[in-house]
Motif scaffolding. Structure first.
Motif: not given
Length: 120
Positions: A69-93
């Motif tokens: 569970e701890e790894i799955r949660q960290e995987l999801d949190i990391r996705f959210d962080e990287l997704n936000a950066q990607h949206k800012r940089q490229y305008g898409e998720a």
């Protein structure tokens, strides 16, 4: 499209897939039931580590992982962080199955930086 519509559409696709089932002689008529060989994947993309980005995600072989569970949660949190950066940089998720999960595995297998793989 609402969540209910998406669920109904997915249920219909699954129902169609499993209603056909294997033929009486044991052969299958649905190409999705066969797994492409590593050679097939390499020929399609030119690079087995690229994940075959030209094709649809549903055409790729799948892997089911059981994570603590701890790894799955960290995987999801990391996705959210990287997704936000990607949206800012490229305008898409980013898409988890098409973009993120293959990049995480590639980073682990090749010691490349995850942000570099995702072009961040």
């Amino acid at each position: 499209m609402t969540n209910q519509d998406e669920r109904e559409e997915r249920a219909d696709r699954l129902r169609e897939r499993f209603e056909d089932g294997p033929a009486a002689d044991g052969s299958t008529t649905d190409e999705s039931q066969s797994t492409p060989s590593e050679t097939d994947m390499t020929e399609e993309s030119g690079d087995p580590m690229s994940g075959g980005s030209e094709g649809a995600v549903k055409d790729r072989p799948s892997v089911l992982m059981y994570l603590p569970e701890e790894i799955r949660q960290e995987l999801d949190i990391r996705f959210d962080e990287l997704n936000a950066q990607h949206k800012r940089q490229y305008g898409e998720a980013l898409e988890k199955n098409r973009d993120y999960y293959p990049a995480v595995v590639e980073a682990g297998l090749t010691d490349k930086d995850l942000k570099e793989i995702l072009d961040l």
